[in-house]
Motif scaffolding. Sequence first.
Motif, PDB file in Angstrom:
ATOM      1  N   GLN A 125       0.877  -1.133   0.063  1.00  0.00           N
ATOM      2  CA  GLN A 125       0.033   0.027  -0.060  1.00  0.00           C
ATOM      3  C   GLN A 125       0.884   1.322   0.041  1.00  0.00           C
ATOM      4  OE1 GLN A 125      -3.123  -0.440  -0.455  1.00  0.00           O
ATOM      5  NE2 GLN A 125      -3.663   1.716  -0.600  1.00  0.00           N
TER       6      GLN A 125
ATOM      7  N   SER B 119       0.840   3.846  -3.156  1.00  0.00           N
ATOM      8  CA  SER B 119       0.480   5.333  -2.687  1.00  0.00           C
ATOM      9  C   SER B 119       1.692   6.140  -3.326  1.00  0.00           C
ATOM     10  CB  SER B 119       0.137   5.475  -1.368  1.00  0.00           C
ATOM     11  OG  SER B 119      -0.796   4.787  -0.833  1.00  0.00           O
TER      12      SER B 119
ATOM     13  N   ALA C 125       1.267   9.027  -6.175  1.00  0.00           N
ATOM     14  CA  ALA C 125       1.531  10.392  -5.809  1.00  0.00           C
ATOM     15  C   ALA C 125       2.511  11.019  -7.137  1.00  0.00           C
ATOM     16  CB  ALA C 125       1.829  10.563  -4.518  1.00  0.00           C
TER      17      ALA C 125
ATOM     18  N   SER D  82       4.393  -1.589  -7.958  1.00  0.00           N
ATOM     19  CA  SER D  82       4.254  -1.736  -6.811  1.00  0.00           C
ATOM     20  C   SER D  82       4.377  -3.167  -6.322  1.00  0.00           C
ATOM     21  CB  SER D  82       3.138  -1.105  -5.902  1.00  0.00           C
ATOM     22  OG  SER D  82       1.879  -1.635  -6.437  1.00  0.00           O
TER      23      SER D  82
END
Length: 117
Positions: A3, A7, A11, A65
Amino acid sequence: MHQLVFSALLATGCAGILLSFAQAKSRAVFARDGLTEPPRRILAVSLLVIVLLLTVAIPFAAGLSGGAPETKKLTLVSLFAVHAMLAFFLIAYFGLTRGQSAADFLKLRSFRPWADL
């Protein structure tokens, strides 16, 4: 999926989108497209933001990710969902810009079509 990594990458993608919008505004790209009225320009920019988030930033963040793609759940509709989104965006943006022919909007008009082909 991690996570925190997701994130951070999201961003980063959003920051890139913001930078491209700042550059587009400084070059009056939206005004050149005929989006001089604030309500139409806001709607066009909002559509572009949504499309860029759904087709670029989120997939970029998810892919880098470490999230494993779930290909077993793919359907024919989900395979072409991005294409449908992009087609809807082009039609909506064309409708908001007004004043150009479809060939000019899609940059299909050429003074030397055989050479370009």
